[in-house]
Write a protein that holds these residues in place. Structure first.
Motif, mmCIF file in Angstrom:
data_model
loop_
_atom_site.group_PDB
_atom_site.id
_atom_site.type_symbol
_atom_site.label_atom_id
_atom_site.label_comp_id
_atom_site.label_asym_id
_atom_site.label_seq_id
_atom_site.Cartn_x
_atom_site.Cartn_y
_atom_site.Cartn_z
ATOM 1 N N MET A 1 32.079 49.201 28.010
ATOM 2 C CA MET A 1 32.735 49.579 29.248
ATOM 3 C C MET A 1 33.778 50.650 28.912
ATOM 4 N N ASN A 2 33.743 51.732 29.649
ATOM 5 C CA ASN A 2 34.695 52.791 29.360
ATOM 6 C C ASN A 2 36.083 52.455 29.914
ATOM 7 N N GLU A 3 37.039 53.251 29.528
ATOM 8 C CA GLU A 3 38.444 52.984 29.877
ATOM 9 C C GLU A 3 38.679 53.016 31.389
ATOM 10 N N GLU A 4 38.031 53.928 32.087
ATOM 11 C CA GLU A 4 38.226 54.024 33.539
ATOM 12 C C GLU A 4 37.668 52.795 34.251
ATOM 13 N N ALA A 5 36.507 52.334 33.845
ATOM 14 C CA ALA A 5 35.920 51.146 34.466
ATOM 15 C C ALA A 5 36.775 49.913 34.175
ATOM 16 N N ARG A 6 37.280 49.818 32.974
ATOM 17 C CA ARG A 6 38.144 48.686 32.609
ATOM 18 C C ARG A 6 39.410 48.676 33.470
ATOM 19 N N TYR A 7 39.996 49.857 33.659
ATOM 20 C CA TYR A 7 41.191 49.967 34.485
ATOM 21 C C TYR A 7 40.891 49.553 35.930
ATOM 22 N N ARG A 8 39.761 49.988 36.452
ATOM 23 C CA ARG A 8 39.399 49.639 37.834
ATOM 24 C C ARG A 8 39.193 48.132 37.999
ATOM 25 N N TRP A 9 38.581 47.480 37.005
ATOM 26 C CA TRP A 9 38.403 46.037 37.067
ATOM 27 C C TRP A 9 39.739 45.311 36.989
ATOM 28 N N MET A 10 40.668 45.823 36.197
ATOM 29 C CA MET A 10 42.001 45.202 36.121
ATOM 30 C C MET A 10 42.725 45.315 37.460
ATOM 31 N N VAL A 11 42.618 46.470 38.102
ATOM 32 C CA VAL A 11 43.256 46.650 39.413
ATOM 33 C C VAL A 11 42.594 45.747 40.440
ATOM 34 N N ALA A 12 41.259 45.685 40.429
ATOM 35 C CA ALA A 12 40.550 44.806 41.365
ATOM 36 C C ALA A 12 40.946 43.345 41.139
ATOM 37 N N SER A 13 41.114 42.951 39.892
ATOM 38 C CA SER A 13 41.525 41.595 39.579
ATOM 39 C C SER A 13 42.923 41.312 40.129
ATOM 40 N N ARG A 14 43.798 42.258 39.994
ATOM 41 C CA ARG A 14 45.160 42.066 40.518
ATOM 42 C C ARG A 14 45.173 42.028 42.039
ATOM 43 N N VAL A 15 44.346 42.844 42.671
ATOM 44 C CA VAL A 15 44.258 42.812 44.140
ATOM 45 C C VAL A 15 43.753 41.441 44.593
ATOM 46 N N LEU A 16 42.756 40.916 43.897
ATOM 47 C CA LEU A 16 42.210 39.603 44.245
ATOM 48 C C LEU A 16 43.251 38.507 44.075
ATOM 49 N N ILE A 17 43.951 38.493 42.960
ATOM 50 C CA ILE A 17 44.944 37.444 42.751
ATOM 51 C C ILE A 17 46.136 37.625 43.691
ATOM 52 N N ALA A 18 46.491 38.862 44.010
ATOM 53 C CA ALA A 18 47.596 39.079 44.948
ATOM 54 C C ALA A 18 47.224 38.594 46.341
ATOM 55 N N ALA A 19 46.004 38.894 46.776
ATOM 56 C CA ALA A 19 45.596 38.519 48.133
ATOM 57 C C ALA A 19 45.273 37.031 48.234
ATOM 58 N N VAL A 20 44.350 36.562 47.414
ATOM 59 C CA VAL A 20 43.889 35.174 47.528
ATOM 60 C C VAL A 20 44.856 34.204 46.855
ATOM 61 N N GLY A 21 45.219 34.499 45.620
ATOM 62 C CA GLY A 21 46.140 33.616 44.915
ATOM 63 C C GLY A 21 47.520 33.604 45.537
ATOM 64 N N GLY A 22 47.973 34.773 45.980
ATOM 65 C CA GLY A 22 49.274 34.833 46.645
ATOM 66 C C GLY A 22 49.292 34.012 47.921
ATOM 67 N N TYR A 23 48.186 34.073 48.663
ATOM 68 C CA TYR A 23 48.085 33.264 49.881
ATOM 69 C C TYR A 23 48.102 31.776 49.543
ATOM 70 N N ALA A 24 47.348 31.396 48.519
ATOM 71 C CA ALA A 24 47.308 29.981 48.127
ATOM 72 C C ALA A 24 48.680 29.493 47.668
ATOM 73 N N LEU A 25 49.328 30.271 46.816
ATOM 74 C CA LEU A 25 50.656 29.880 46.334
ATOM 75 C C LEU A 25 51.650 29.800 47.480
ATOM 76 N N THR A 26 51.621 30.768 48.363
ATOM 77 C CA THR A 26 52.538 30.765 49.498
ATOM 78 C C THR A 26 52.268 29.582 50.415
ATOM 79 N N SER A 27 51.016 29.241 50.614
ATOM 80 C CA SER A 27 50.672 28.107 51.482
ATOM 81 C C SER A 27 51.198 26.788 50.933
ATOM 82 N N VAL A 28 50.943 26.529 49.653
ATOM 83 C CA VAL A 28 51.402 25.252 49.094
ATOM 84 C C VAL A 28 52.923 25.220 48.962
ATOM 85 N N ALA A 29 53.541 26.379 48.726
ATOM 86 C CA ALA A 29 55.007 26.426 48.670
ATOM 87 C C ALA A 29 55.606 26.170 50.056
ATOM 88 N N THR A 30 54.959 26.678 51.087
ATOM 89 C CA THR A 30 55.436 26.452 52.453
ATOM 90 C C THR A 30 55.327 24.979 52.821
#
Length: 96
Positions: free
Chosen positions: A1-30
């Motif tokens: 995997m080249n450097e650009e593809a690796r970077y894109r997967w890291m960003v996609a992973s962070r978007v996923l954890i920010a959206a889904v994981g952030g929602y889950a964490l916020t829900s249980v904290a609420t």
């Protein structure tokens, strides 16, 4: 995997954890805050819900500011799992 593809997967992973994981964490904290806040039940729910918007924004900012995607995943999922367990324990013993 080249450097650009690796970077894109890291960003996609962070978007996923920010959206889904952030929602889950916020829900249980609420839920946790609504259960432990020393206010009448309706006011505790309202106050916890209003605070949840700021908490979600903080989680999203934190996910993109940490050094690695792995740390972001662990930093969101571990507290979410712990709080979910606490919430489940508190609600399983609730009578009202």
């Amino acid at each position: 995997m080249n450097e650009e593809a690796r970077y894109r997967w890291m960003v996609a992973s962070r978007v996923l954890i920010a959206a889904v994981g952030g929602y889950a964490l916020t829900s249980v904290a609420t839920i946790f805050l609504a259960l432990v806040w020393p206010l009448p039940k309706a006011q505790a729910v309202m106050a916890a819900t209003m605070l949840s918007f700021a908490l979600y924004a903080i989680v999203v900012i934190w996910v993109f500011s940490v050094g690695s995607a792995k740390r972001a995943w662990l930093g969101v999922l571990l507290p979410a799992i712990v709080l979910a367990g606490i919430d489940w324990f508190m609600l399983s013993g609730a009578t009202t």
